[in-house]
Design an enzyme around this catalytic site. Structure first.
Site, PDB file in Angstrom:
ATOM      1  N   ASP A  49      48.567  20.545  37.006  1.00  0.00           N
ATOM      2  CA  ASP A  49      47.708  20.331  35.827  1.00  0.00           C
ATOM      3  C   ASP A  49      47.397  21.647  35.121  1.00  0.00           C
ATOM      4  O   ASP A  49      47.303  21.694  33.884  1.00  0.00           O
ATOM      5  CB  ASP A  49      46.386  19.654  36.232  1.00  0.00           C
ATOM      6  CG  ASP A  49      46.522  18.137  36.329  1.00  0.00           C
ATOM      7  OD1 ASP A  49      47.667  17.630  36.287  1.00  0.00           O
ATOM      8  OD2 ASP A  49      45.488  17.455  36.455  1.00  0.00           O
ATOM      9  N   HIS A 385      48.181  11.812  43.195  1.00  0.00           N
ATOM     10  CA  HIS A 385      47.768  12.769  44.224  1.00  0.00           C
ATOM     11  C   HIS A 385      46.646  12.254  45.110  1.00  0.00           C
ATOM     12  O   HIS A 385      46.650  12.459  46.315  1.00  0.00           O
ATOM     13  CB  HIS A 385      47.357  14.079  43.551  1.00  0.00           C
ATOM     14  CG  HIS A 385      46.335  13.932  42.452  1.00  0.00           C
ATOM     15  ND1 HIS A 385      45.322  14.816  42.253  1.00  0.00           N
ATOM     16  CD2 HIS A 385      46.156  12.974  41.494  1.00  0.00           C
ATOM     17  CE1 HIS A 385      44.584  14.442  41.230  1.00  0.00           C
ATOM     18  NE2 HIS A 385      45.079  13.325  40.746  1.00  0.00           N
ATOM     19  N   ARG A 386      45.662  11.574  44.493  1.00  0.00           N
ATOM     20  CA  ARG A 386      44.491  11.180  45.296  1.00  0.00           C
ATOM     21  C   ARG A 386      44.815  10.041  46.262  1.00  0.00           C
ATOM     22  O   ARG A 386      44.225   9.949  47.336  1.00  0.00           O
ATOM     23  CB  ARG A 386      43.303  10.815  44.404  1.00  0.00           C
ATOM     24  CG  ARG A 386      42.846  11.997  43.577  1.00  0.00           C
ATOM     25  CD  ARG A 386      41.437  11.930  43.068  1.00  0.00           C
ATOM     26  NE  ARG A 386      41.286  12.977  42.063  1.00  0.00           N
ATOM     27  CZ  ARG A 386      41.114  14.274  42.324  1.00  0.00           C
ATOM     28  NH1 ARG A 386      41.046  14.691  43.574  1.00  0.00           N
ATOM     29  NH2 ARG A 386      41.035  15.154  41.358  1.00  0.00           N
TER      30      ARG A 386
HETATM   31  O1  LIG Z   1      36.517  16.249  32.580  1.00  0.00           O
HETATM   32  C1  LIG Z   1      37.102  16.332  33.657  1.00  0.00           C
HETATM   33  O2  LIG Z   1      37.421  17.430  34.157  1.00  0.00           O
HETATM   34  C2  LIG Z   1      37.417  15.084  34.385  1.00  0.00           C
HETATM   35  C3  LIG Z   1      36.745  13.931  34.084  1.00  0.00           C
HETATM   36  C4  LIG Z   1      36.952  12.657  34.827  1.00  0.00           C
HETATM   37  O3  LIG Z   1      37.660  11.789  33.982  1.00  0.00           O
HETATM   38  P1  LIG Z   1      36.954  10.575  33.142  1.00  0.00           P
HETATM   39  O4  LIG Z   1      35.887  11.157  32.305  1.00  0.00           O
HETATM   40  O5  LIG Z   1      38.109  10.042  32.362  1.00  0.00           O
HETATM   41  O6  LIG Z   1      36.410   9.608  34.164  1.00  0.00           O
HETATM   42  C5  LIG Z   1      37.752  12.873  36.115  1.00  0.00           C
HETATM   43  O7  LIG Z   1      38.214  11.652  36.617  1.00  0.00           O
HETATM   44  C6  LIG Z   1      38.923  13.810  35.885  1.00  0.00           C
HETATM   45  O8  LIG Z   1      39.670  14.001  37.068  1.00  0.00           O
HETATM   46  C7  LIG Z   1      38.452  15.158  35.443  1.00  0.00           C
HETATM   47  C1  LIG Z   2      41.705  11.436  36.920  1.00  0.00           C
HETATM   48  C2  LIG Z   2      42.235  12.596  37.294  1.00  0.00           C
HETATM   49  O1  LIG Z   2      42.902  13.452  36.475  1.00  0.00           O
HETATM   50  P1  LIG Z   2      42.907  13.734  34.898  1.00  0.00           P
HETATM   51  O2  LIG Z   2      42.257  15.060  34.727  1.00  0.00           O
HETATM   52  O3  LIG Z   2      44.357  13.739  34.520  1.00  0.00           O
HETATM   53  O4  LIG Z   2      42.137  12.637  34.220  1.00  0.00           O
HETATM   54  C3  LIG Z   2      42.143  13.051  38.703  1.00  0.00           C
HETATM   55  O5  LIG Z   2      42.435  14.232  38.980  1.00  0.00           O
HETATM   56  O6  LIG Z   2      41.766  12.258  39.597  1.00  0.00           O
END
Ligand SMILES: O=C(O)C1=C[C@@H](OP(=O)(O)O)[C@@H](O)[C@H](O)C1
Ligand SMILES: C=C(OP(=O)(O)O)C(=O)O
Length: 425
Positions: A49, A385-386
């Site tokens: 990422d 991954h999770r």
């Molecule tokens: O802002 C961020 O860093 C994230 C917000 C979350 O997503 P959502 O807001 O779509 O739930 C989370 O699931 C993601 O892994 C990272």
């Molecule tokens: C939802 C996830 O990733 P993303 O930042 O792509 O939304 C995650 O890392 O579980």
């Protein structure tokens, strides 16, 4: 396809140092690129990422010097003067790259094509694009309405009053907040619908403040951002350990005998997923809290019934902890599991049943009753991954398990299985 057989683990013991937070790493890199001047970023996460964000910045002419293991970076910010890249920006399946870049590039000079993996084309972005369109942004859908890929033609955005739907992803609001200081006038953002994953907004506001921009808000319903503000480099910035990644080690120590010291997050953490440690205390884990570390031991685990909207990522770990807790575990208010790396409600339910659990999959919840006897299961990981990391808990609970495509942990934690093995006995 590669498979990894994890044999039953008797006990866990030792110490782990968490890799840097994904959420913080990508926010810091983008804001550092928007500053004038150099930012030294320490404890950067080295994972897919983050590579996508780094690659995009490089394509737009931002110089970043990485150390050998890519865990620290010097970002030579150019005040957001991005070069139009000669090729599309490929952002994989990184929500933390795709959403913020969409908003920031819409307010920059240049033309940008943003593309991703096939799953990214199924992850909605309409709520963000609607808000940006209402502010005058020039963004086009290249395939399906409301989904990536996108063509973003940067232009001056006036700012003003805007509404954004917060009911599917907090990343849309995060993206708009990060871009708003670049707008010509002040901006007032109103939330439509229930704002999900709220603690991620605190991460965003915290990082923006470190880069000199303060945002005021009325109970997370209305946000006020001043226009024409430059981000100011803090000089050096330290990324704290990833609290979502911590969840696997918290769970492992709680399930197996032994003790794990987890370095990198603790009671001072700015990440909402630290809340998982509190949930695990409710489940029965024994946790010593320090400012920047946790020490976790086994307890008598019992099922809980929780609203997990604030901790959607770490809550997945609870679904496999449930296999080793007495009674039923219910995880509620998690509709947006369905629009992440895969449909996580469906995937979790399907794979938990393979192990032998009794599972109810609802529209926005999952209930898990542990099996009387476990099956030797081959776990499909859906390029998520999770799912791969969560199902390693089966082995931690003393049951052999086969993980298909274990390499998918590269999205946020490429060395996960090595680190787990270093504390397994
Ligand atoms: O802002 C961020 O860093 C994230 C917000 C979350 O997503 P959502 O807001 O779509 O739930 C989370 O699931 C993601 O892994 C990272
Ligand atoms: C939802 C996830 O990733 P993303 O930042 O792509 O939304 C995650 O890392 O579980």
């Amino acid at each position: 396809m590669e498979q990894l057989r994890l044999n039953a683990i008797d006990k866990v013991n030792g110490s782990v140092t968490l890799p840097g937070s994904k959420s913080l790493s990508n926010r810091v890199l983008l804001l550092a690129a928007l500053c004038d001047g150099v930012t030294q970023v320490n404890n950067l996460l080295d994972s897919d990422d983050i590579h996508h964000m780094l690659q995009a910045l490089a394509q737009m002419g931002v110089e970043v010097e990485l150390n050998e293991d890519k865990t620290s970076a010097r970002v030579f910010g150019q005040g957001g003067r991005f070069k139009t890249p000669s090729e599309a920006l490929f952002l994989g399946n990184a929500g933390t790259a795709f959403r913020p870049l969409t908003a920031v590039l819409a307010a920059s000079q240049g033309q940008f094509t943003l593309i991703g993996e096939p799953r990214m084309e199924e992850r909605p972005i309409g709520h963000l694009v609607d808000a940006l369109h209402a502010l005058g942004a020039d963004i086009q859908y290249l395939k399906n309405q409301d989904y990536p890929p996108l063509q973003v033609n940067g232009c001056a955005i006036e700012g003003g009053e805007v509404e954004i739907d917060g009911s599917i992803s907090s990343q849309f609001l995060t993206a708009l907040l990060m871009a708003a200081p670049l707008f010509v006038k002040d901006t007032t953002i109103r939330i439509k619908g229930e704002l999900v994953s709220k603690p991620y907004i605190d991460i965003t506001l915290g990082v923006m403040a470190q880069f000199g921009v303060t945002v005021s808000h009325d109970n997370y319903q209305v946000f006020h951002v001043k226009g024409q503000q430059g981000y100011v480099s803090p000089g050096a910035i330290m990324v704290e350990g990833d609290a979502s990644s911590a969840s696997y080690f918290i769970a492992a120590a709680a399930i197996a005998g032994g003790e794990i010291e987890i370095n990198g997050v603790g009671r001072k953490s700015v990440q909402g997923d630290i809340g998982f440690a509190k949930v695990m205390e409710q489940v029965g884990a024994v946790i010593d809290w320090h400012d920047e570390k946790l020490v976790v031991r086994k307890g008598e685990l019992k099922g809980v019934d929780i609203d997990a909207n604030a901790i959607p990522d770490a809550a997945m770990t609870l679904a496999t902890v449930a296999l080793f807790a007495t009674g039923k575990t219910a995880i509620r208010n998690i509709y947006n599991w369905r629009v992440k790396e895969t449909d996580r409600l469906y995937a979790m339910a399907t794979e938990l049943r393979k192990v032998g659990a009794e599972v109810t999959e609802g529209h926005d919840f999952i209930e898990i009753t542990p099996p009387d006897t476990f099956n030797l299961a081959q776990i499909d990981t859906y390029n998520d991954h999770r799912i791969a990391m969560c199902f390693s808990m089966v082995a931690v609970g003393g049951v052999d398990v086969i993980i298909n495509d274990p390499g998918c942990t590269a999205k946020t934690f490429p060395t996960y299985f090595e680190v787990l093995s270093s504390v397994s006995q």
